[in-house]
Design a protein around this motif. Structure first.
Motif, PDB file in Angstrom:
ATOM      1  N   ALA A   1     -10.263  -9.095   0.874  1.00  0.00           N
ATOM      2  CA  ALA A   1     -10.611  -9.490   2.242  1.00  0.00           C
ATOM      3  C   ALA A   1      -9.528 -10.309   2.934  1.00  0.00           C
ATOM      4  O   ALA A   1      -9.695 -10.681   4.102  1.00  0.00           O
ATOM      5  N   ILE A   2      -8.432 -10.597   2.252  1.00  0.00           N
ATOM      6  CA  ILE A   2      -7.385 -11.446   2.833  1.00  0.00           C
ATOM      7  C   ILE A   2      -6.873 -10.925   4.181  1.00  0.00           C
ATOM      8  O   ILE A   2      -6.800 -11.681   5.158  1.00  0.00           O
ATOM      9  N   PRO A   3      -6.521  -9.637   4.309  1.00  0.00           N
ATOM     10  CA  PRO A   3      -6.062  -9.158   5.632  1.00  0.00           C
ATOM     11  C   PRO A   3      -7.119  -9.316   6.725  1.00  0.00           C
ATOM     12  O   PRO A   3      -6.795  -9.644   7.869  1.00  0.00           O
TER      13      PRO A   3
ATOM     14  N   VAL B   1      -0.904  -6.556  -2.964  1.00  0.00           N
ATOM     15  CA  VAL B   1      -1.291  -5.153  -2.842  1.00  0.00           C
ATOM     16  C   VAL B   1      -2.317  -4.927  -1.732  1.00  0.00           C
ATOM     17  O   VAL B   1      -2.155  -4.000  -0.918  1.00  0.00           O
ATOM     18  N   PRO B   2      -3.402  -5.711  -1.639  1.00  0.00           N
ATOM     19  CA  PRO B   2      -4.327  -5.491  -0.512  1.00  0.00           C
ATOM     20  C   PRO B   2      -3.671  -5.670   0.852  1.00  0.00           C
ATOM     21  O   PRO B   2      -3.992  -4.947   1.804  1.00  0.00           O
ATOM     22  N   VAL B   3      -2.754  -6.636   0.959  1.00  0.00           N
ATOM     23  CA  VAL B   3      -2.052  -6.852   2.227  1.00  0.00           C
ATOM     24  C   VAL B   3      -1.187  -5.646   2.552  1.00  0.00           C
ATOM     25  O   VAL B   3      -1.150  -5.171   3.705  1.00  0.00           O
ATOM     26  N   TYR B   4      -0.490  -5.125   1.563  1.00  0.00           N
ATOM     27  CA  TYR B   4       0.365  -3.947   1.766  1.00  0.00           C
ATOM     28  C   TYR B   4      -0.467  -2.746   2.214  1.00  0.00           C
ATOM     29  O   TYR B   4      -0.115  -2.057   3.172  1.00  0.00           O
ATOM     30  N   LEU B   5      -1.568  -2.494   1.522  1.00  0.00           N
ATOM     31  CA  LEU B   5      -2.364  -1.302   1.813  1.00  0.00           C
ATOM     32  C   LEU B   5      -3.044  -1.379   3.175  1.00  0.00           C
ATOM     33  O   LEU B   5      -3.158  -0.361   3.879  1.00  0.00           O
ATOM     34  N   GLN B   6      -3.482  -2.561   3.571  1.00  0.00           N
ATOM     35  CA  GLN B   6      -4.240  -2.686   4.815  1.00  0.00           C
ATOM     36  C   GLN B   6      -3.346  -2.996   6.020  1.00  0.00           C
ATOM     37  O   GLN B   6      -3.453  -2.349   7.063  1.00  0.00           O
ATOM     38  N   ASP B   7      -2.460  -3.985   5.894  1.00  0.00           N
ATOM     39  CA  ASP B   7      -1.648  -4.391   7.033  1.00  0.00           C
ATOM     40  C   ASP B   7      -0.476  -3.447   7.290  1.00  0.00           C
ATOM     41  O   ASP B   7      -0.121  -3.185   8.454  1.00  0.00           O
ATOM     42  N   LEU B   8       0.127  -2.942   6.220  1.00  0.00           N
ATOM     43  CA  LEU B   8       1.319  -2.122   6.389  1.00  0.00           C
ATOM     44  C   LEU B   8       1.041  -0.621   6.364  1.00  0.00           C
ATOM     45  O   LEU B   8       1.762   0.158   6.986  1.00  0.00           O
ATOM     46  N   ARG B   9      -0.004  -0.227   5.636  1.00  0.00           N
ATOM     47  CA  ARG B   9      -0.288   1.205   5.530  1.00  0.00           C
ATOM     48  C   ARG B   9      -1.502   1.625   6.345  1.00  0.00           C
ATOM     49  O   ARG B   9      -1.817   2.818   6.424  1.00  0.00           O
TER      50      ARG B   9
ATOM     51  N   GLN C   1     -11.180   1.667   1.894  1.00  0.00           N
ATOM     52  CA  GLN C   1     -10.225   2.645   1.384  1.00  0.00           C
ATOM     53  C   GLN C   1      -9.278   2.006   0.370  1.00  0.00           C
ATOM     54  O   GLN C   1      -8.955   2.616  -0.661  1.00  0.00           O
ATOM     55  N   ALA C   2      -8.844   0.788   0.663  1.00  0.00           N
ATOM     56  CA  ALA C   2      -7.974   0.078  -0.276  1.00  0.00           C
ATOM     57  C   ALA C   2      -8.706  -0.204  -1.584  1.00  0.00           C
ATOM     58  O   ALA C   2      -8.142  -0.074  -2.675  1.00  0.00           O
ATOM     59  N   GLY C   3      -9.988  -0.591  -1.484  1.00  0.00           N
ATOM     60  CA  GLY C   3     -10.772  -0.852  -2.688  1.00  0.00           C
ATOM     61  C   GLY C   3     -10.935   0.388  -3.546  1.00  0.00           C
ATOM     62  O   GLY C   3     -10.860   0.313  -4.784  1.00  0.00           O
ATOM     63  N   LEU C   4     -11.154   1.520  -2.921  1.00  0.00           N
ATOM     64  CA  LEU C   4     -11.264   2.773  -3.671  1.00  0.00           C
ATOM     65  C   LEU C   4      -9.950   3.120  -4.363  1.00  0.00           C
ATOM     66  O   LEU C   4      -9.943   3.603  -5.505  1.00  0.00           O
ATOM     67  N   LEU C   5      -8.832   2.879  -3.676  1.00  0.00           N
ATOM     68  CA  LEU C   5      -7.541   3.180  -4.276  1.00  0.00           C
ATOM     69  C   LEU C   5      -7.261   2.266  -5.469  1.00  0.00           C
ATOM     70  O   LEU C   5      -6.580   2.659  -6.420  1.00  0.00           O
ATOM     71  N   LEU C   6      -7.804   1.049  -5.443  1.00  0.00           N
ATOM     72  CA  LEU C   6      -7.579   0.085  -6.527  1.00  0.00           C
ATOM     73  C   LEU C   6      -8.517   0.299  -7.713  1.00  0.00           C
ATOM     74  O   LEU C   6      -8.292  -0.275  -8.777  1.00  0.00           O
ATOM     75  N   LEU C   7      -9.549   1.113  -7.544  1.00  0.00           N
ATOM     76  CA  LEU C   7     -10.569   1.264  -8.593  1.00  0.00           C
ATOM     77  C   LEU C   7     -10.005   1.789  -9.913  1.00  0.00           C
ATOM     78  O   LEU C   7     -10.299   1.221 -10.971  1.00  0.00           O
ATOM     79  N   PRO C   8      -9.189   2.856  -9.925  1.00  0.00           N
ATOM     80  CA  PRO C   8      -8.705   3.385 -11.208  1.00  0.00           C
ATOM     81  C   PRO C   8      -7.901   2.382 -12.030  1.00  0.00           C
ATOM     82  O   PRO C   8      -7.972   2.386 -13.256  1.00  0.00           O
TER      83      PRO C   8
ATOM     84  N   GLN D   1       9.368  -3.280   8.643  1.00  0.00           N
ATOM     85  CA  GLN D   1      10.364  -3.051   7.604  1.00  0.00           C
ATOM     86  C   GLN D   1      10.763  -4.356   6.927  1.00  0.00           C
ATOM     87  O   GLN D   1      10.979  -4.404   5.703  1.00  0.00           O
ATOM     88  N   ALA D   2      10.838  -5.445   7.693  1.00  0.00           N
ATOM     89  CA  ALA D   2      11.186  -6.753   7.117  1.00  0.00           C
ATOM     90  C   ALA D   2      10.129  -7.198   6.119  1.00  0.00           C
ATOM     91  O   ALA D   2      10.453  -7.743   5.051  1.00  0.00           O
ATOM     92  N   THR D   3       8.858  -6.960   6.441  1.00  0.00           N
ATOM     93  CA  THR D   3       7.774  -7.343   5.532  1.00  0.00           C
ATOM     94  C   THR D   3       7.819  -6.530   4.248  1.00  0.00           C
ATOM     95  O   THR D   3       7.609  -7.059   3.147  1.00  0.00           O
ATOM     96  N   VAL D   4       8.099  -5.236   4.362  1.00  0.00           N
ATOM     97  CA  VAL D   4       8.212  -4.387   3.170  1.00  0.00           C
ATOM     98  C   VAL D   4       9.342  -4.870   2.273  1.00  0.00           C
ATOM     99  O   VAL D   4       9.182  -4.988   1.048  1.00  0.00           O
ATOM    100  N   LEU D   5      10.494  -5.178   2.863  1.00  0.00           N
ATOM    101  CA  LEU D   5      11.622  -5.678   2.077  1.00  0.00           C
ATOM    102  C   LEU D   5      11.289  -7.007   1.404  1.00  0.00           C
ATOM    103  O   LEU D   5      11.706  -7.262   0.266  1.00  0.00           O
ATOM    104  N   ALA D   6      10.540  -7.870   2.107  1.00  0.00           N
ATOM    105  CA  ALA D   6      10.137  -9.151   1.533  1.00  0.00           C
ATOM    106  C   ALA D   6       9.210  -8.942   0.339  1.00  0.00           C
ATOM    107  O   ALA D   6       9.318  -9.640  -0.682  1.00  0.00           O
ATOM    108  N   MET D   7       8.288  -7.977   0.454  1.00  0.00           N
ATOM    109  CA  MET D   7       7.402  -7.673  -0.672  1.00  0.00           C
ATOM    110  C   MET D   7       8.187  -7.103  -1.846  1.00  0.00           C
ATOM    111  O   MET D   7       7.889  -7.407  -3.010  1.00  0.00           O
ATOM    112  N   GLN D   8       9.205  -6.300  -1.561  1.00  0.00           N
ATOM    113  CA  GLN D   8      10.064  -5.812  -2.629  1.00  0.00           C
ATOM    114  C   GLN D   8      10.742  -6.973  -3.350  1.00  0.00           C
ATOM    115  O   GLN D   8      10.845  -6.973  -4.581  1.00  0.00           O
ATOM    116  N   ASP D   9      11.192  -7.960  -2.581  1.00  0.00           N
ATOM    117  CA  ASP D   9      11.804  -9.146  -3.186  1.00  0.00           C
ATOM    118  C   ASP D   9      10.813  -9.876  -4.086  1.00  0.00           C
ATOM    119  O   ASP D   9      11.173 -10.351  -5.179  1.00  0.00           O
TER     120      ASP D   9
END
Length: 545
Positions: free
Chosen positions: A43-45, A300-308, A314-321, A487-495
């Motif tokens: 629920a963070i995002p 991961v939840p921030v990436y899936l919801q805010d960036l994707r 939908q994010a919860g379903l993707l995290l289930l496996p 793109q800056a946020t994605v690079l920061a998450m990569q870091d």
């Protein structure tokens, strides 16, 4: 704790044995606290949008909760001795339930964080009390069975938490992620009142007031400094003052606790357990693994919801496996530890974890969801091979009389490092996002691909009803700014994942020094009634995971 408290009730005659009733009652409380943590992560995002706050501010919803758990956990033994196990369990359960309801009523972020502190303080007692209540009722030779029964809901809560929480946040509202605890808590309280028996106190201890104040002030100040670094910068006077002051308070805390222990007193945390080599090396490795775990849980939840652009559901379903992968890995690792020893389970798990963190350093806004899910599964499978064996290694050579102290120290470290991990990862993402944004913005010129896109976007907005040429130009520039920020946020998450990869690699080195002693075969004659200390330690470790 289990060595200082005993039950006064006589064994139950007929019906379900009392020990199984205790197990069922404890499951309700423990399941609720674990479920709450996994639901809130997803629920963070949504909380960012609801309160109009940045990532650094919202992360306090998680870090305040886990930090206060780390500070309050050592109080469990003292309060249980003063109040009794049943009474403290019921107080904690009622407090957590009320705190959950108040969180749902919060109308601003500071109020939500305050109510999360109440939740964390009450929830901190649940895990140690669960261990104590089970150890008080189950004989050593049956604790493995109790562990297996307790482990099912403990593993299921993280599995279904993100999906359930995602559905609630997407279709019902974020407040319901807290209200869902209320009916579970009420049922748990009623069951506790009816079925649990009060315990008899055999000894009383003095409360370590200096240790509690030093640890609370030191940890809170240190965490505040780490969190504030994302806005004020690492070199600001306020950040440096908080970090230095918090560090000094924790150094004084260590000195005070050791002095109390060596004088024969009862410190808040008996730090002498670090003289046990397996305990120390396993906890060092666990610190680095915890960063890898909670960094992913937070990002991961921030990436899936805010960036994707996925919904929380939908994010919860993707995290289930990935949760089921971790569950399977934990069960397999438990069997392998008994067969081949701890070290040869941990090291492959950490190597796989390092590889998984390396994969995440390549994620971007176009990464296929199937590929990303495979990365999550690999990471979770590796974590399943790490946490339980590391806990087993930590307690493998701790004598039975010192297990309560070792468990308290281990649990406190886990909670504190969890809160620090979230704060550090959030700070890294915030600061590196600003760095990458400035660097990328410098590259946006009239002849750059993004610069050439501005006139095209301007024409698009004019065709679609822009009020003026200047308004269309401003809208086009705003779109480019959004792309650069993304793109800056994605690079920061990569870091951030790169940092997690380095820490996982360090954990591999630390795990080399973890002793590997396969479980010895116990005799099948009457000698089997006496369980060796190593086996008891393994049971304690698994319950403490």
């Amino acid at each position: 704790m289990q060595n200082t408290v005993a039950t006064t009730a006589v064994p139950r005659q007929g019906g379900i044995p009392y020990k199984w009733i205790v197990l069922i009652v404890v499951i309700f409380g423990l399941f609720m606290t674990i479920l709450d943590g996994t639901i809130v992560n997803i629920a963070i995002p949504r909380l960012q949008n609801a309160f109009g706050a940045n990532l650094t501010s919202v992360q306090w919803v998680l870090t305040a909760y886990t930090l206060v758990q780390g500070v309050a956990t050592p109080l469990t033994a003292f309060l249980a001795q003063r109040l009794g196990q049943k009474r403290l369990y019921l107080i904690a359960l009622v407090g957590f339930t009320v705190g959950s309801a108040l969180c749902g009523l919060a109308f601003n972020l500071p109020m939500l964080i305050f109510f999360r502190v109440i939740q964390g303080a009450m929830g901190a007692f649940m895990s140690p009390l669960a261990i104590t209540l089970l150890y008080s009722e189950f004989p050593p030779q049956e604790r493995g069975v109790a562990l297996g029964a307790l482990g099912v809901p403990i593993l299921l809560a993280p599995a279904f938490g993100p999906t359930v929480g995602g559905y609630i946040v997407t279709f019902l509202g974020w407040q319901l992620i807290f209200y869902i605890n209320v009916p579970i808590g009420i049922i748990g309280v009623i069951m506790g009142i009816i079925f649990l028996r009060e315990s008899r106190i055999e000894a009383r201890t003095r409360f370590d007031i200096p240790g509690f104040i030093l640890s609370a002030v030191g940890l809170a100040t240190l965490l505040y400094g780490l969190s504030d670094a994302s806005t004020d910068g690492w070199g600001s006077t306020k950040v440096l003052s908080c970090l230095i002051f918090g560090g000094l308070m924790l150094i004084v805390f260590v000195i005070v606790e050791l002095q109390i222990a060596f004088r024969g007193g009862q410190p808040l945390l008996d730090l002498r357990v670090f003289s046990n080599f397996p305990f120390t090396t396993a906890n060092i490795a666990s610190v680095f693994v915890t960063f890898a775990l909670y960094g992913g849980l937070f990002l991961v939840p921030v990436y899936l919801q805010d960036l994707r652009g996925l919904s929380a559901f939908q994010a919860g379903l993707l995290l289930l496996p990935q949760a089921f992968a971790s569950m399977v890995a934990s069960l397999v690792a438990g069997r392998l530890v008994d067969r081949i020893g701890v070290r040869w389970v941990i090291i492959p798990g950490l190597i796989i974890l390092t590889f998984a963190m390396w994969l995440f350093t390549f994620m971007n806004v176009n990464t296929p969801f199937g590929t990303f899910q495979i990365w999550l599964i690999v990471r979770s499978f590796a974590l399943g091979f790490c946490f339980q064996p590391l806990s087993v290694a930590a307690f493998s050579e701790i004598p039975n009389p010192r297990l309560p102290q070792a468990t308290s120290v281990n649990t406190t470290i886990r909670f504190v490092v969890s809160s620090l991990a979230v704060a550090v990862i959030a700070t890294i993402v915030q600061t590196r996002t600003s760095f990458h944004y400035a660097h990328l913005a410098e590259q946006v010129t009239a002849n750059s691909p993004l610069g050439k896109l501005i006139p095209e976007l301007q024409g698009f907005f004019i065709v679609h009803g822009a009020t003026s040429v200047s308004a269309a130009y401003a809208a086009a520039v705003q779109e480019i700014i959004g792309l650069v920020q993304l793109q800056a946020t994605v690079l920061a998450m990569q870091d951030a994942f790169y940092v997690s990869m380095i820490l996982a690699a360090i954990a591999v080195v630390a795990s080399i020094f973890v002793r590997s002693r396969p479980k010895k075969v116990r005799p099948t004659t009457g000698e089997a009634a006496t369980i060796d200390e190593g086996a008891a330690a393994r049971d304690e470790a698994m319950l403490a995971v």
